[in-house]
Scaffold this motif. Structure first.
Motif, PDB file in Angstrom:
ATOM      1  N   LEU A  82     -19.568  71.879 -71.478  1.00 28.67           N
ATOM      2  CA  LEU A  82     -18.534  72.897 -71.270  1.00 28.67           C
ATOM      3  C   LEU A  82     -18.526  73.918 -72.413  1.00 28.67           C
ATOM      4  O   LEU A  82     -18.273  75.106 -72.195  1.00 28.67           O
ATOM      5  CB  LEU A  82     -17.167  72.231 -71.136  1.00 28.67           C
ATOM      6  CG  LEU A  82     -16.980  71.413 -69.850  1.00 28.67           C
ATOM      7  CD1 LEU A  82     -15.712  70.576 -69.921  1.00 28.67           C
ATOM      8  CD2 LEU A  82     -16.946  72.331 -68.631  1.00 28.67           C
ATOM      9  N   MET A  83     -18.833  73.469 -73.620  1.00 32.15           N
ATOM     10  CA  MET A  83     -18.989  74.402 -74.729  1.00 32.15           C
ATOM     11  C   MET A  83     -20.119  75.374 -74.442  1.00 32.15           C
ATOM     12  O   MET A  83     -20.033  76.570 -74.746  1.00 32.15           O
ATOM     13  CB  MET A  83     -19.267  73.637 -76.030  1.00 32.15           C
ATOM     14  CG  MET A  83     -18.070  72.913 -76.607  1.00 32.15           C
ATOM     15  SD  MET A  83     -18.527  71.766 -77.946  1.00 32.15           S
ATOM     16  CE  MET A  83     -19.333  72.869 -79.119  1.00 32.15           C
ATOM     17  N   ALA A  84     -21.193  74.863 -73.833  1.00 37.44           N
ATOM     18  CA  ALA A  84     -22.349  75.698 -73.524  1.00 37.44           C
ATOM     19  C   ALA A  84     -22.003  76.781 -72.503  1.00 37.44           C
ATOM     20  O   ALA A  84     -22.629  77.842 -72.479  1.00 37.44           O
ATOM     21  CB  ALA A  84     -23.496  74.837 -73.003  1.00 37.44           C
ATOM     22  N   GLU A  85     -21.001  76.518 -71.663  1.00 40.85           N
ATOM     23  CA  GLU A  85     -20.553  77.527 -70.708  1.00 40.85           C
ATOM     24  C   GLU A  85     -19.715  78.602 -71.384  1.00 40.85           C
ATOM     25  O   GLU A  85     -19.367  79.610 -70.762  1.00 40.85           O
ATOM     26  CB  GLU A  85     -19.745  76.871 -69.587  1.00 40.85           C
ATOM     27  CG  GLU A  85     -20.563  75.965 -68.682  1.00 40.85           C
ATOM     28  CD  GLU A  85     -19.698  75.284 -67.631  1.00 40.85           C
ATOM     29  OE1 GLU A  85     -18.591  75.793 -67.351  1.00 40.85           O
ATOM     30  OE2 GLU A  85     -20.125  74.247 -67.100  1.00 40.85           O
ATOM     31  N   VAL A 117     -18.294  67.405 -72.962  1.00 37.57           N
ATOM     32  CA  VAL A 117     -17.622  68.422 -73.770  1.00 37.57           C
ATOM     33  C   VAL A 117     -18.627  69.469 -74.234  1.00 37.57           C
ATOM     34  O   VAL A 117     -18.373  70.682 -74.177  1.00 37.57           O
ATOM     35  CB  VAL A 117     -16.921  67.776 -74.980  1.00 37.57           C
ATOM     36  CG1 VAL A 117     -16.470  68.835 -75.994  1.00 37.57           C
ATOM     37  CG2 VAL A 117     -15.719  66.959 -74.518  1.00 37.57           C
ATOM     38  N   LEU A 118     -19.802  69.026 -74.675  1.00 45.76           N
ATOM     39  CA  LEU A 118     -20.828  69.947 -75.157  1.00 45.76           C
ATOM     40  C   LEU A 118     -21.335  70.834 -74.023  1.00 45.76           C
ATOM     41  O   LEU A 118     -21.621  72.025 -74.223  1.00 45.76           O
ATOM     42  CB  LEU A 118     -21.980  69.158 -75.775  1.00 45.76           C
ATOM     43  CG  LEU A 118     -23.094  69.951 -76.476  1.00 45.76           C
ATOM     44  CD1 LEU A 118     -22.528  70.966 -77.456  1.00 45.76           C
ATOM     45  CD2 LEU A 118     -24.042  69.000 -77.183  1.00 45.76           C
ATOM     46  N   VAL A 174     -22.106  77.394 -82.024  1.00 48.21           N
ATOM     47  CA  VAL A 174     -23.309  78.034 -81.486  1.00 48.21           C
ATOM     48  C   VAL A 174     -24.523  77.147 -81.712  1.00 48.21           C
ATOM     49  O   VAL A 174     -25.352  76.956 -80.813  1.00 48.21           O
ATOM     50  CB  VAL A 174     -23.521  79.415 -82.128  1.00 48.21           C
ATOM     51  CG1 VAL A 174     -24.880  79.986 -81.736  1.00 48.21           C
ATOM     52  CG2 VAL A 174     -22.415  80.369 -81.715  1.00 48.21           C
ATOM     53  N   LEU A 175     -24.652  76.589 -82.913  1.00 44.46           N
ATOM     54  CA  LEU A 175     -25.802  75.742 -83.226  1.00 44.46           C
ATOM     55  C   LEU A 175     -25.833  74.502 -82.334  1.00 44.46           C
ATOM     56  O   LEU A 175     -26.894  74.087 -81.863  1.00 44.46           O
ATOM     57  CB  LEU A 175     -25.777  75.322 -84.702  1.00 44.46           C
ATOM     58  CG  LEU A 175     -26.002  76.447 -85.719  1.00 44.46           C
ATOM     59  CD1 LEU A 175     -25.823  75.913 -87.131  1.00 44.46           C
ATOM     60  CD2 LEU A 175     -27.395  77.050 -85.551  1.00 44.46           C
ATOM     61  N   ALA A 176     -24.666  73.913 -82.088  1.00 45.21           N
ATOM     62  CA  ALA A 176     -24.605  72.720 -81.238  1.00 45.21           C
ATOM     63  C   ALA A 176     -25.012  73.061 -79.804  1.00 45.21           C
ATOM     64  O   ALA A 176     -25.765  72.317 -79.160  1.00 45.21           O
ATOM     65  CB  ALA A 176     -23.194  72.142 -81.259  1.00 45.21           C
ATOM     66  N   VAL A 177     -24.543  74.180 -79.306  1.00 46.17           N
ATOM     67  CA  VAL A 177     -24.875  74.597 -77.945  1.00 46.17           C
ATOM     68  C   VAL A 177     -26.377  74.864 -77.822  1.00 46.17           C
ATOM     69  O   VAL A 177     -27.028  74.438 -76.860  1.00 46.17           O
ATOM     70  CB  VAL A 177     -24.075  75.859 -77.553  1.00 46.17           C
ATOM     71  CG1 VAL A 177     -24.656  76.490 -76.299  1.00 46.17           C
ATOM     72  CG2 VAL A 177     -22.620  75.490 -77.325  1.00 46.17           C
ATOM     73  N   LEU A 178     -26.948  75.567 -78.781  1.00 51.54           N
ATOM     74  CA  LEU A 178     -28.381  75.860 -78.727  1.00 51.54           C
ATOM     75  C   LEU A 178     -29.205  74.582 -78.790  1.00 51.54           C
ATOM     76  O   LEU A 178     -30.218  74.445 -78.089  1.00 51.54           O
ATOM     77  CB  LEU A 178     -28.766  76.779 -79.888  1.00 51.54           C
ATOM     78  CG  LEU A 178     -28.271  78.226 -79.762  1.00 51.54           C
ATOM     79  CD1 LEU A 178     -28.631  79.008 -81.016  1.00 51.54           C
ATOM     80  CD2 LEU A 178     -28.854  78.909 -78.536  1.00 51.54           C
ATOM     81  N   ARG A 179     -28.775  73.637 -79.614  1.00 46.88           N
ATOM     82  CA  ARG A 179     -29.506  72.368 -79.708  1.00 46.88           C
ATOM     83  C   ARG A 179     -29.432  71.616 -78.382  1.00 46.88           C
ATOM     84  O   ARG A 179     -30.385  70.998 -77.942  1.00 46.88           O
ATOM     85  CB  ARG A 179     -28.917  71.537 -80.846  1.00 46.88           C
ATOM     86  CG  ARG A 179     -29.835  70.422 -81.290  1.00 46.88           C
ATOM     87  CD  ARG A 179     -29.363  69.793 -82.592  1.00 46.88           C
ATOM     88  NE  ARG A 179     -29.415  70.727 -83.703  1.00 46.88           N
ATOM     89  CZ  ARG A 179     -29.081  70.396 -84.952  1.00 46.88           C
ATOM     90  NH1 ARG A 179     -28.700  69.175 -85.229  1.00 46.88           N
ATOM     91  NH2 ARG A 179     -29.159  71.287 -85.909  1.00 46.88           N
ATOM     92  N   LYS A 201     -11.284  66.112 -81.292  1.00 46.58           N
ATOM     93  CA  LYS A 201     -11.938  64.915 -81.813  1.00 46.58           C
ATOM     94  C   LYS A 201     -13.357  64.786 -81.253  1.00 46.58           C
ATOM     95  O   LYS A 201     -14.289  64.426 -81.980  1.00 46.58           O
ATOM     96  CB  LYS A 201     -11.115  63.673 -81.466  1.00 46.58           C
ATOM     97  CG  LYS A 201      -9.799  63.568 -82.230  1.00 46.58           C
ATOM     98  CD  LYS A 201      -9.014  62.326 -81.824  1.00 46.58           C
ATOM     99  CE  LYS A 201      -7.701  62.247 -82.572  1.00 46.58           C
ATOM    100  NZ  LYS A 201      -6.898  61.066 -82.157  1.00 46.58           N
ATOM    101  N   HIS A 202     -13.511  65.068 -79.953  1.00 45.46           N
ATOM    102  CA  HIS A 202     -14.849  65.005 -79.353  1.00 45.46           C
ATOM    103  C   HIS A 202     -15.771  66.054 -79.973  1.00 45.46           C
ATOM    104  O   HIS A 202     -16.938  65.776 -80.256  1.00 45.46           O
ATOM    105  CB  HIS A 202     -14.764  65.207 -77.847  1.00 45.46           C
ATOM    106  CG  HIS A 202     -14.196  64.046 -77.097  1.00 45.46           C
ATOM    107  ND1 HIS A 202     -14.609  62.745 -77.297  1.00 45.46           N
ATOM    108  CD2 HIS A 202     -13.240  63.990 -76.121  1.00 45.46           C
ATOM    109  CE1 HIS A 202     -13.944  61.935 -76.489  1.00 45.46           C
ATOM    110  NE2 HIS A 202     -13.107  62.665 -75.773  1.00 45.46           N
ATOM    111  N   VAL A 203     -15.251  67.258 -80.173  1.00 44.17           N
ATOM    112  CA  VAL A 203     -16.062  68.334 -80.758  1.00 44.17           C
ATOM    113  C   VAL A 203     -16.481  67.961 -82.175  1.00 44.17           C
ATOM    114  O   VAL A 203     -17.642  68.153 -82.571  1.00 44.17           O
ATOM    115  CB  VAL A 203     -15.285  69.670 -80.754  1.00 44.17           C
ATOM    116  CG1 VAL A 203     -16.028  70.735 -81.559  1.00 44.17           C
ATOM    117  CG2 VAL A 203     -15.072  70.154 -79.325  1.00 44.17           C
ATOM    118  N   ALA A 204     -15.544  67.404 -82.952  1.00 46.82           N
ATOM    119  CA  ALA A 204     -15.867  66.979 -84.314  1.00 46.82           C
ATOM    120  C   ALA A 204     -16.938  65.894 -84.308  1.00 46.82           C
ATOM    121  O   ALA A 204     -17.849  65.901 -85.149  1.00 46.82           O
ATOM    122  CB  ALA A 204     -14.602  66.478 -85.014  1.00 46.82           C
TER     123      ALA A 204
END
Length: 214
Positions: A161-164, A158-159, A205-210, A184-187
């Motif tokens: 795909l968020m990064a995309e 999921v993360l 944004v912070l999660a993707v950068l990490r 739920k996965h994102v949370a």
């Protein structure tokens, strides 16, 4: 959208301009070098600029450096870099100041008109659009940070795909699950990465950068 295009290959530059104009977007300027790109953005203040990384005179990182300058001097203008190859060091430099209004695609993606224009629209709106191959290589460029260890395989998926730059709805469609499951996965990702709700920071944004720097 109002767009400035920077590409030293005349045929590709014309193709991009024609493709976007046919879909109702305004091409403010179409240039072949980074110096003219900076001037065009300053003059026209477009919604987004599309630029190759390697441009004259040295064909190394002129486009990248121009993109970084544009992000600093014109924060309202989105920047979509594209390149023939995945160049992780350049992508990392581009993302160093944050991923809002930023994109990095391989030139092959231009062949898929719908995919390319969707990415450009996301960047113009302040979102992120990273080529799946860019995400894969960035994520694998170094060792995983320990803070990513608690994530399950599905949460990492999921993360990724968020990064995309995918929305929750797009992630749900890609994984063939419900929107609620994705939420739920994102949370869970936010909780495991220690990113509490905040009015000052965009947790996505912070999660993707990490993830990309992990």
């Amino acid at each position: 959208m109002r767009v400035v295009i920077a590409e030293d290959a005349a045929v590709l530059r014309e193709l991009l301009g024609q493709m976007l104009a046919e879909r109702g977007h305004e091409i403010c300027a179409s240039v072949s070098d980074a110096v003219t790109l900076r001037a065009a953005v300053a003059e026209h203040r477009p919604d987004v600029t599309v630029t190759d990384i390697r441009m004259p005179p040295t064909h190394t990182d002129e486009g990248l450096r121009a993109a970084i300058d544009i992000r600093r001097d014109h924060p309202g203008t989105g920047v979509l870099l594209f390149s023939q190859y995945v160049e992780t060091k350049y992508a990392t430099r581009l993302l160093a100041a944050g991923s809002a209004g930023v994109g990095y695609l391989l030139k092959d993606r231009v062949a898929n008109v719908a995919e390319f224009t969707d990415a450009l629209e996301r960047v113009a709106a302040g979102g992120t659009a990273l080529d799946p191959e860019v995400v894969t290589q960035l994520a694998g460029a170094g060792r995983r940070a320990e803070e990513l260890a608690p994530l399950t395989d599905r949460e990492r998926e999921v993360l990724s795909l968020m990064a995309e730059g995918r929305s929750n709805a797009a992630i749900a469609q890609s994984l063939v699950v419900s929107a609620g499951t994705v939420e739920k996965h994102v949370a869970a990702v936010f909780n495991k990465l220690g990113l509490p709700a905040s009015h000052d920071h965009n947790r996505r944004v912070l999660a993707v950068l990490r993830y990309l720097r992990g």
